[in-house]
Each structure stands twice: as C-alpha cells, then as structure tokens.
Design a protein around this motif. Structure first.
Motif, PDB file in Angstrom:
ATOM      1  N   THR A  28       0.826  -1.209   0.000  1.00  0.00           N
ATOM      2  CA  THR A  28       0.000   0.000   0.000  1.00  0.00           C
ATOM      3  C   THR A  28       0.860   1.258   0.000  1.00  0.00           C
ATOM      4  OG1 THR A  28      -0.176  -0.031   2.421  1.00  0.00           O
ATOM      5  CG2 THR A  28      -1.893  -1.161   1.181  1.00  0.00           C
ATOM      6  N   ALA A  29       0.461   2.249  -0.788  1.00  0.00           N
ATOM      7  CA  ALA A  29       1.180   3.519  -0.842  1.00  0.00           C
ATOM      8  C   ALA A  29       1.138   4.202   0.523  1.00  0.00           C
ATOM      9  CB  ALA A  29       0.561   4.424  -1.907  1.00  0.00           C
ATOM     10  N   ALA A  30       2.236   4.837   0.882  1.00  0.00           N
ATOM     11  CA  ALA A  30       2.360   5.454   2.204  1.00  0.00           C
ATOM     12  C   ALA A  30       1.740   6.852   2.226  1.00  0.00           C
ATOM     13  CB  ALA A  30       3.833   5.551   2.591  1.00  0.00           C
ATOM     14  N   GLN A  31       1.178   7.188   3.366  1.00  0.00           N
ATOM     15  CA  GLN A  31       0.715   8.556   3.613  1.00  0.00           C
ATOM     16  C   GLN A  31       1.920   9.286   4.189  1.00  0.00           C
ATOM     17  OE1 GLN A  31      -1.860  10.726   2.559  1.00  0.00           O
ATOM     18  NE2 GLN A  31      -3.349   9.370   3.531  1.00  0.00           N
ATOM     19  N   THR A  32       2.632  10.041   3.368  1.00  0.00           N
ATOM     20  CA  THR A  32       3.900  10.595   3.807  1.00  0.00           C
ATOM     21  C   THR A  32       4.187  11.903   3.083  1.00  0.00           C
ATOM     22  OG1 THR A  32       6.260  10.061   4.122  1.00  0.00           O
ATOM     23  CG2 THR A  32       5.265   9.357   2.059  1.00  0.00           C
ATOM     24  N   GLU A  33       5.228  12.579   3.482  1.00  0.00           N
ATOM     25  CA  GLU A  33       5.595  13.862   2.892  1.00  0.00           C
ATOM     26  C   GLU A  33       5.807  13.710   1.383  1.00  0.00           C
ATOM     27  OE1 GLU A  33       8.991  17.368   3.418  1.00  0.00           O
ATOM     28  OE2 GLU A  33       9.022  15.579   4.686  1.00  0.00           O
ATOM     29  N   GLY A  34       5.198  14.598   0.619  1.00  0.00           N
ATOM     30  CA  GLY A  34       5.359  14.568  -0.821  1.00  0.00           C
ATOM     31  C   GLY A  34       4.295  13.786  -1.555  1.00  0.00           C
ATOM     32  N   GLN A  35       3.424  13.118  -0.814  1.00  0.00           N
ATOM     33  CA  GLN A  35       2.327  12.396  -1.470  1.00  0.00           C
ATOM     34  C   GLN A  35       1.168  12.230  -0.498  1.00  0.00           C
ATOM     35  OE1 GLN A  35       4.692   8.795  -2.311  1.00  0.00           O
ATOM     36  NE2 GLN A  35       3.253   7.623  -1.054  1.00  0.00           N
ATOM     37  N   THR A  36      -0.042  12.220  -1.060  1.00  0.00           N
ATOM     38  CA  THR A  36      -1.259  12.056  -0.266  1.00  0.00           C
ATOM     39  C   THR A  36      -2.090  10.937  -0.880  1.00  0.00           C
ATOM     40  OG1 THR A  36      -1.292  14.417   0.271  1.00  0.00           O
ATOM     41  CG2 THR A  36      -3.331  13.188   0.605  1.00  0.00           C
ATOM     42  N   VAL A  37      -2.456   9.968  -0.059  1.00  0.00           N
ATOM     43  CA  VAL A  37      -3.302   8.877  -0.523  1.00  0.00           C
ATOM     44  C   VAL A  37      -4.749   9.346  -0.427  1.00  0.00           C
ATOM     45  CG1 VAL A  37      -3.972   6.472  -0.198  1.00  0.00           C
ATOM     46  CG2 VAL A  37      -1.611   7.189   0.284  1.00  0.00           C
ATOM     47  N   LEU A  38      -5.362   9.607  -1.563  1.00  0.00           N
ATOM     48  CA  LEU A  38      -6.725  10.128  -1.614  1.00  0.00           C
ATOM     49  C   LEU A  38      -7.761   9.019  -1.470  1.00  0.00           C
ATOM     50  CD1 LEU A  38      -6.239  12.617  -4.588  1.00  0.00           C
ATOM     51  CD2 LEU A  38      -6.146  13.122  -2.132  1.00  0.00           C
ATOM     52  N   GLN A  39      -7.481   7.872  -2.053  1.00  0.00           N
ATOM     53  CA  GLN A  39      -8.359   6.705  -1.947  1.00  0.00           C
ATOM     54  C   GLN A  39      -7.490   5.462  -1.826  1.00  0.00           C
ATOM     55  OE1 GLN A  39     -11.051   6.551  -5.298  1.00  0.00           O
ATOM     56  NE2 GLN A  39     -11.469   8.735  -5.194  1.00  0.00           N
ATOM     57  N   SER A  40      -7.945   4.492  -1.038  1.00  0.00           N
ATOM     58  CA  SER A  40      -7.171   3.264  -0.866  1.00  0.00           C
ATOM     59  C   SER A  40      -8.097   2.132  -0.455  1.00  0.00           C
ATOM     60  CB  SER A  40      -6.087   3.462   0.202  1.00  0.00           C
ATOM     61  OG  SER A  40      -5.328   2.288   0.387  1.00  0.00           O
ATOM     62  N   ASP A  41      -7.980   1.008  -1.136  1.00  0.00           N
ATOM     63  CA  ASP A  41      -8.813  -0.144  -0.821  1.00  0.00           C
ATOM     64  C   ASP A  41      -8.012  -1.423  -1.039  1.00  0.00           C
ATOM     65  OD1 ASP A  41     -11.227  -1.548  -0.150  1.00  0.00           O
ATOM     66  OD2 ASP A  41     -11.459  -2.007  -2.276  1.00  0.00           O
ATOM     67  N   LEU A  42      -7.840  -2.183   0.025  1.00  0.00           N
ATOM     68  CA  LEU A  42      -7.123  -3.456  -0.034  1.00  0.00           C
ATOM     69  C   LEU A  42      -8.070  -4.570   0.363  1.00  0.00           C
ATOM     70  CD1 LEU A  42      -4.438  -5.099  -0.304  1.00  0.00           C
ATOM     71  CD2 LEU A  42      -4.137  -4.729   2.152  1.00  0.00           C
ATOM     72  N   GLU A  43      -8.216  -5.547  -0.526  1.00  0.00           N
ATOM     73  CA  GLU A  43      -9.057  -6.707  -0.253  1.00  0.00           C
ATOM     74  C   GLU A  43      -8.242  -7.974  -0.461  1.00  0.00           C
ATOM     75  OE1 GLU A  43     -12.506  -6.601  -2.689  1.00  0.00           O
ATOM     76  OE2 GLU A  43     -13.278  -4.727  -1.844  1.00  0.00           O
ATOM     77  N   VAL A  44      -8.255  -8.846   0.533  1.00  0.00           N
ATOM     78  CA  VAL A  44      -7.613 -10.159   0.423  1.00  0.00           C
ATOM     79  C   VAL A  44      -8.697 -11.187   0.697  1.00  0.00           C
ATOM     80  CG1 VAL A  44      -5.772 -11.676   1.195  1.00  0.00           C
ATOM     81  CG2 VAL A  44      -5.430  -9.186   1.236  1.00  0.00           C
ATOM     82  N   GLU A  45      -9.053 -11.943  -0.305  1.00  0.00           N
ATOM     83  CA  GLU A  45     -10.216 -12.826  -0.236  1.00  0.00           C
ATOM     84  C   GLU A  45     -10.131 -13.802   0.942  1.00  0.00           C
ATOM     85  OE1 GLU A  45     -12.553 -16.075  -3.055  1.00  0.00           O
ATOM     86  OE2 GLU A  45     -11.358 -14.481  -3.971  1.00  0.00           O
ATOM     87  N   GLY A  46     -11.152 -13.733   1.824  1.00  0.00           N
ATOM     88  CA  GLY A  46     -11.279 -14.662   2.932  1.00  0.00           C
ATOM     89  C   GLY A  46     -10.318 -14.454   4.073  1.00  0.00           C
TER      90      GLY A  46
END
Length: 258
Positions: A24-42
């Motif tokens: 997953t992309a980091a929420q850190t200086e120089g970038q902003t995670v506007l949307q994030s969705d991680l799904e791992v089945e089951g």
C-alpha cells in the motif's frame, strides 16, 4: 500528479500460512493517498508499522492455500524533482539520529566493500554532484536483465556481473553512497513509467537536510513515484513475505497518470 494504482496478486501458499504484505502507498511527505482499498479474499488483516521510516505493512491470515489480493488506490504526488548537483552534503555531527543507521552496511548493501572504489572513482566530487555521478555510473555500468539475479543477490554480486533489475540497481546505488559517508536507503514504490510494470525499487539519499529520491534505472522521478516504504535494503520492504514457500500464479500491476 495523480496516480491510479491497480494491483492484483494470486499466489499459492502453504496451508494457513500468514502472509506479510507491503503493497500500500504510504501517507507521507510529498504524497497524499486520496483513496485506498485493499481486499484479500477470505483473509483477516492486521496492520503494523513498516520497518523503515514510513509506510505500513499488513498481516493477511489466509485460511486456505491461496492468496488472492486486490489493491486499488488514488495517490496525489506533490514531491518536486530537485537537481541533485544543487544539494550540499550534511556534516556527520548534523545528521538526525534516525538517519545515521543508513550510513552502515546491510545484508544486501555491503558498503564497506566499496570504499576504495568510491574514493578512486568519485573522491574528487562532493554532495549532490557526487551522488549524481554515482547514479550515472550505475546507469551506464549495469545492464537491465530480467532474471539475472535472485533474492540472495547482493550489491557486490551485481557489481561483479554488471547485470540486474531495479532491486539490484538500488542496492548498488545505496552501497556507493554509504561508502562515501552519504546516508542512503532503499525505497519501494509505484511508477507509471516502469516497464515492465512491477513493484519498483530505487534509492534515497540524505543531502541538504532532507531525503531525495534517486533512480539509477531512469524509469521514475521524484514527482511521479508513489512510495510504499523504505529501509536498509530489500529485506526491509519486501512486497510479500511468507514463512513457507509461495508460488506466483498470476500478478498484475497497473499504474497510470490521471
């Protein structure tokens, strides 16, 4: 710049073998995670802090023998690309405590073995000009050859064979910088120009009181890279770790500029 990231991973794993992920992309200086969705089945997920200075990792407890993952994100990158040759070195006494460990050799970056070479090849330069010369040397001396290295290949191995992939380029870059007493760390991330599309690796050096991304492969820039995490070398930010053997069935990574 805004980046769309779309990752799909399908792996065969040992029965009920927990999987540690750094995707997953980091929420850190120089970038902003506007949307994030991680799904791992089951799977049941448990988040933990990353091993480096930023980024998070997640344990995926998969009940069966198959890891099927989908990660989608929208990341805004505001990091500027600063010309390296304008950056001054930071005196050793002025280094923050969290930066000092990145002066030292690590498992895949045995920088102590490069001291003599670095002194002869780059000793006449200083600061960002020295780092730029190292980046250009790595880019010119190495040939990008998929499959030419393994998970145990070190920077000294790559220095001898002069072949590798982005992981190896980053390890050599970090080793050269550390051998010159310039802190350097290994960075993983996503870039729209990376070809073939994959998890990307590059270096980051401490100059002029801040970290600056350096990509000797030339396939990313600070202004178009979404950072996942950073550490001493690839061992700290591997995108996937399991206790037992895992076999890739299918993997797709798509990164595009909005």
């Amino acid at each position: 710049m805004r980046l769309n990231i779309d990752v799909y991973m399908d792996y065969q794993t040992a029965p009920s073998d927990p999987v540690l992920l750094a995707v997953t992309a980091a929420q850190t200086e120089g970038q902003t995670v506007l949307q994030s969705d991680l799904e791992v089945e089951g799977a049941t997920l448990r988040w933990i802090d990353g091993a480096g200075q930023r980024g998070r990792m997640v344990w995926a407890f998969v009940p069966g023998e198959r890891l099927q993952l989908r990660y989608k994100a929208l990341v805004e990158v505001t990091r500027a690309t600063v010309p390296l040759d304008r950056l001054a070195p930071t005196r050793f006494p002025d280094l923050p405590g969290g930066v000092i460990p990145y002066l030292r050799p690590s498992r895949f970056c045995p920088s102590d073995l490069f001291v003599s070479f670095v002194a002869k090849q780059f000793g006449h330069l200083d600061g960002g000009a020295k780092v730029a010369a190292m980046r250009d040397w790595v880019a010119g001396a190495l040939t990008y050859v998929p499959g030419s290295s393994t998970g145990t290949t070190t920077a000294i191995d790559t220095f001898v064979t002069r072949e590798g992939v982005c992981r190896d380029y980053a390890h050599v870059m970090c080793s050269l910088a550390r051998a010159a007493n310039i802190p350097a760390r290994y960075v993983s991330g996503y870039g729209p120009q990376v070809n073939p599309p994959d998890f990307h690796a590059l270096a980051e050096v401490w100059l002029d009181g801040a970290w600056h991304l350096v990509d000797p492969t030339g396939t990313s820039t600070p202004s178009d890279l979404a950072v996942i995490g950073s550490g001493r070398d690839a061992a700290d930010v591997s995108f996937m770790e399991t206790e037992n053997f895992a076999q890739a069935i299918y993997q797709r990574i798509e990164v595009s500029q909005v």
